[in-house]
Each structure stands twice: as structure tokens, then as C-alpha cells.
Design a protein around this motif. Sequence first.
Motif, mmCIF file in Angstrom:
data_model
loop_
_atom_site.group_PDB
_atom_site.id
_atom_site.type_symbol
_atom_site.label_atom_id
_atom_site.label_comp_id
_atom_site.label_asym_id
_atom_site.label_seq_id
_atom_site.Cartn_x
_atom_site.Cartn_y
_atom_site.Cartn_z
ATOM 1 N N ASP A 66 0.814 -1.218 0.000
ATOM 2 C CA ASP A 66 0.000 0.000 0.000
ATOM 3 C C ASP A 66 0.846 1.266 0.000
ATOM 4 N N GLN A 67 2.090 1.118 0.348
ATOM 5 C CA GLN A 67 3.007 2.250 0.418
ATOM 6 C C GLN A 67 3.721 2.481 -0.922
ATOM 7 N N ILE A 68 3.515 1.543 -1.862
ATOM 8 C CA ILE A 68 4.251 1.564 -3.133
ATOM 9 C C ILE A 68 3.299 1.759 -4.307
ATOM 10 N N LEU A 69 3.660 2.671 -5.188
ATOM 11 C CA LEU A 69 2.966 2.828 -6.465
ATOM 12 C C LEU A 69 3.934 2.381 -7.551
ATOM 13 N N LEU A 70 3.548 1.392 -8.300
ATOM 14 C CA LEU A 70 4.364 0.876 -9.391
ATOM 15 C C LEU A 70 3.900 1.516 -10.692
ATOM 16 N N ILE A 71 4.813 2.146 -11.400
ATOM 17 C CA ILE A 71 4.516 2.809 -12.675
ATOM 18 C C ILE A 71 5.440 2.229 -13.730
ATOM 19 N N GLN A 72 4.881 1.837 -14.863
ATOM 20 C CA GLN A 72 5.707 1.345 -15.965
ATOM 21 C C GLN A 72 6.229 2.548 -16.754
ATOM 22 N N TYR A 73 7.532 2.601 -16.913
ATOM 23 C CA TYR A 73 8.194 3.710 -17.597
ATOM 24 C C TYR A 73 7.597 3.948 -18.986
ATOM 25 N N GLU A 74 7.430 2.886 -19.731
ATOM 26 C CA GLU A 74 6.924 3.019 -21.098
ATOM 27 C C GLU A 74 5.524 3.613 -21.106
ATOM 28 N N SER A 75 4.695 3.206 -20.164
ATOM 29 C CA SER A 75 3.352 3.768 -20.037
ATOM 30 C C SER A 75 3.422 5.250 -19.668
ATOM 31 N N LEU A 76 4.357 5.586 -18.796
ATOM 32 C CA LEU A 76 4.560 6.988 -18.429
ATOM 33 C C LEU A 76 4.935 7.827 -19.649
ATOM 34 N N CYS A 77 5.793 7.277 -20.509
ATOM 35 C CA CYS A 77 6.219 8.006 -21.712
ATOM 36 C C CYS A 77 5.095 8.161 -22.729
ATOM 37 N N ILE A 78 4.280 7.138 -22.866
ATOM 38 C CA ILE A 78 3.201 7.169 -23.848
ATOM 39 C C ILE A 78 2.010 7.978 -23.349
ATOM 40 N N ASN A 79 1.759 7.901 -22.067
ATOM 41 C CA ASN A 79 0.615 8.587 -21.494
ATOM 42 C C ASN A 79 1.058 9.364 -20.246
ATOM 43 N N PRO A 80 1.880 10.392 -20.433
ATOM 44 C CA PRO A 80 2.478 11.077 -19.287
ATOM 45 C C PRO A 80 1.482 11.794 -18.379
ATOM 46 N N VAL A 81 0.444 12.385 -18.930
ATOM 47 C CA VAL A 81 -0.480 13.160 -18.094
ATOM 48 C C VAL A 81 -1.210 12.246 -17.110
ATOM 49 N N ASP A 82 -1.788 11.168 -17.606
ATOM 50 C CA ASP A 82 -2.531 10.271 -16.714
ATOM 51 C C ASP A 82 -1.626 9.641 -15.664
#
Length: 152
Positions: A66-82
Motif C-alpha cells: 500500500d506504500q508503493i505505487l508501481l509505474i511502468q516507464y513506457e506507459s509513463l512516456c506514452i501517457n504522461p499526463v494520466d
Amino acid sequence: SQVLAKVPDVPCIVIVRDPRAVLWSWAKRSGLGVQKWVKEHLDSHCERYLSYANGWKEAVENGLGDQILLIQYESLCINPVDNARKIFEFIGLEFDNSYLHFQEESKKFDNVYNDTVSSSYINEYKDKFSQETCTQILDKTAEFQDWFFNIN
């Protein structure tokens, strides 16, 4: 797990990247040719990648998910705002779109390619590693296949 247990109320954002891209980054920075790097370092660098991934897995298994948010780098690059909104919401701050644009001075760093988040380099490894090498990397890191990235 050890760090997160010491700071129980501090959110942790973990950005994961496809192992082929991570290993390509390490190979590129090694100064060795691709063939030599693959022959001499592929196995040990897959283990290095797995050690980081297993650190995340251990933290989740120890009840710290619950203390960790996992973000995929590639998803961040493709959809940075969300993804940026998700990060800011997780840490309890308001997000502004201007946060995704960087000052001109940031271009002095070799790893900054533009003045905003870009998807231009997420598949760079495809032009550098052979299909055989990519398959080896995926096989060796298959436990974390949810982190693999493929553009459909």
C-alpha cells in the motif's frame, strides 16, 4: 522492505522498465560492443535486474504494497499526463500539466532528449539487440513479465 519499514508513512514510487530496455541502457554505457557485452555481461546484468525486481516483490510480500505505487516507464512516456496525475494523487499533491515540461537548462544532461516526456527511446533496444538476445533477456526475467512492454 527495510527502508520502507523505517518510514511507514512515506509513499514510494517505483518506476519499472522493460528489461530489454534496461539492459540495452547498461550495455550502451559499458563502452563495449554489443556482441562482447552480451557474451560477457548478459547473465550478470539479468541477475542485477532481478535483484531490483525482487526488492520490490519482497516489500509487497512483507505487507508494504500500500506504500508503493508501481509505474511502468513506457506507459509513463506514452501517457504522461494520466500517469503523472496518478503519481501526484498517490503522494497527495495537486498536479499541473506544466510539470511535464522542463527548462532549457535540463538539455545539458545526456539522458534528457527533449523539453518534455518523450516515447522516442522506449524501444531503442530493438535496433541494437538481436531477437535472440531479446528472447534470452525475456526468458531470464520472465518472473516479472508484467513489466515487459510491447506496442500492439
